[in-house]
Design a protein around this motif. Structure first.
Motif, PDB file in Angstrom:
ATOM      1  N   ARG A   3      62.154 -51.746  -0.482  1.00  6.64           N
ATOM      2  CA  ARG A   3      61.156 -51.218  -0.475  1.00  6.64           C
ATOM      3  C   ARG A   3      60.928 -52.059  -1.318  1.00  6.64           C
ATOM      4  O   ARG A   3      60.093 -52.221  -1.979  1.00  6.64           O
ATOM      5  CB  ARG A   3      60.761 -49.691  -0.336  1.00  6.64           C
ATOM      6  CG  ARG A   3      59.106 -49.324  -0.783  1.00  6.64           C
ATOM      7  CD  ARG A   3      58.739 -47.465  -1.209  1.00  6.64           C
ATOM      8  NE  ARG A   3      60.092 -47.221  -2.466  1.00  6.64           N
ATOM      9  CZ  ARG A   3      60.272 -46.017  -2.191  1.00  6.64           C
ATOM     10  NH1 ARG A   3      61.072 -45.963  -0.584  1.00  6.64           N
ATOM     11  NH2 ARG A   3      61.487 -45.443  -3.412  1.00  6.64           N
ATOM     12  N   GLU A   4      61.562 -51.654  -3.029  1.00  7.93           N
ATOM     13  CA  GLU A   4      61.462 -52.695  -3.945  1.00  7.93           C
ATOM     14  C   GLU A   4      61.587 -53.970  -3.802  1.00  7.93           C
ATOM     15  O   GLU A   4      60.874 -54.300  -4.534  1.00  7.93           O
ATOM     16  CB  GLU A   4      63.168 -52.198  -4.719  1.00  7.93           C
ATOM     17  CG  GLU A   4      63.176 -50.792  -5.474  1.00  7.93           C
ATOM     18  CD  GLU A   4      64.171 -50.804  -6.283  1.00  7.93           C
ATOM     19  OE1 GLU A   4      64.344 -52.034  -6.352  1.00  7.93           O
ATOM     20  OE2 GLU A   4      64.510 -50.086  -7.087  1.00  7.93           O
ATOM     21  N   SER A   6      60.218 -55.055  -1.269  1.00  7.57           N
ATOM     22  CA  SER A   6      58.400 -55.984  -0.248  1.00  7.57           C
ATOM     23  C   SER A   6      58.018 -55.221  -2.176  1.00  7.57           C
ATOM     24  O   SER A   6      56.384 -56.201  -1.956  1.00  7.57           O
ATOM     25  CB  SER A   6      58.584 -55.099   0.190  1.00  7.57           C
ATOM     26  OG  SER A   6      59.379 -54.819   1.787  1.00  7.57           O
ATOM     27  N   THR A   7      58.262 -54.887  -2.576  1.00  6.47           N
ATOM     28  CA  THR A   7      56.916 -54.579  -3.527  1.00  6.47           C
ATOM     29  C   THR A   7      56.839 -55.482  -4.338  1.00  6.47           C
ATOM     30  O   THR A   7      56.025 -57.060  -4.912  1.00  6.47           O
ATOM     31  CB  THR A   7      57.967 -53.508  -5.228  1.00  6.47           C
ATOM     32  OG1 THR A   7      57.072 -52.127  -4.065  1.00  6.47           O
ATOM     33  CG2 THR A   7      56.407 -53.369  -5.747  1.00  6.47           C
ATOM     34  N   GLU A  10      55.515 -58.666  -2.630  1.00  6.30           N
ATOM     35  CA  GLU A  10      53.741 -58.323  -3.142  1.00  6.30           C
ATOM     36  C   GLU A  10      52.995 -59.022  -4.499  1.00  6.30           C
ATOM     37  O   GLU A  10      52.455 -59.820  -4.043  1.00  6.30           O
ATOM     38  CB  GLU A  10      53.079 -57.471  -2.370  1.00  6.30           C
ATOM     39  CG  GLU A  10      53.528 -56.798  -1.548  1.00  6.30           C
ATOM     40  CD  GLU A  10      53.514 -54.705  -1.300  1.00  6.30           C
ATOM     41  OE1 GLU A  10      53.294 -54.165  -2.270  1.00  6.30           O
ATOM     42  OE2 GLU A  10      54.260 -54.475   0.073  1.00  6.30           O
ATOM     43  N   HIS A  11      53.284 -58.665  -5.196  1.00 11.84           N
ATOM     44  CA  HIS A  11      53.718 -59.387  -6.487  1.00 11.84           C
ATOM     45  C   HIS A  11      53.133 -60.608  -6.410  1.00 11.84           C
ATOM     46  O   HIS A  11      52.641 -60.841  -6.864  1.00 11.84           O
ATOM     47  CB  HIS A  11      54.223 -58.735  -8.071  1.00 11.84           C
ATOM     48  CG  HIS A  11      54.422 -57.020  -7.992  1.00 11.84           C
ATOM     49  ND1 HIS A  11      52.346 -56.283  -8.973  1.00 11.84           N
ATOM     50  CD2 HIS A  11      54.545 -56.357  -8.267  1.00 11.84           C
ATOM     51  CE1 HIS A  11      52.782 -55.303  -9.447  1.00 11.84           C
ATOM     52  NE2 HIS A  11      53.968 -54.950  -8.437  1.00 11.84           N
TER      53      HIS A  11
END
Length: 69
Positions: A3-4, A6-7, A10-11
């Motif tokens: 999840r980290e 993926s974040t 995304e940035h």
């Protein structure tokens, strides 16, 4: 951790959408300054005085153990 990651991705993707035409590439956000004193030669201790403290000097130099293979 997925999840980290993926974040983060995304940035990065959002940054890719920015209009950066005319923006100079940089390696640092702020200008770097050398904070060290100027490197100027100056007198040093006499070799004989320094070698007085050496446990096993040889030929005017420090003797160190050879590396073990």
């Amino acid at each position: 951790m997925a999840r980290e990651l993926s974040t983060i991705l995304e940035h990065v993707e959002r940054m890719g959408e920015l209009d950066l035409d005319g923006v100079e590439p940089t390696s640092h956000v702020v200008a770097l300054e050398n904070v060290f004193r100027p490197d100027e030669p100056r007198p040093s201790w006499p070799r004989e005085r320094v070698l007085e403290e050496a446990p096993d000097p040889a030929d005017g130099a420090f003797r160190v153990p050879s590396p073990q293979a």
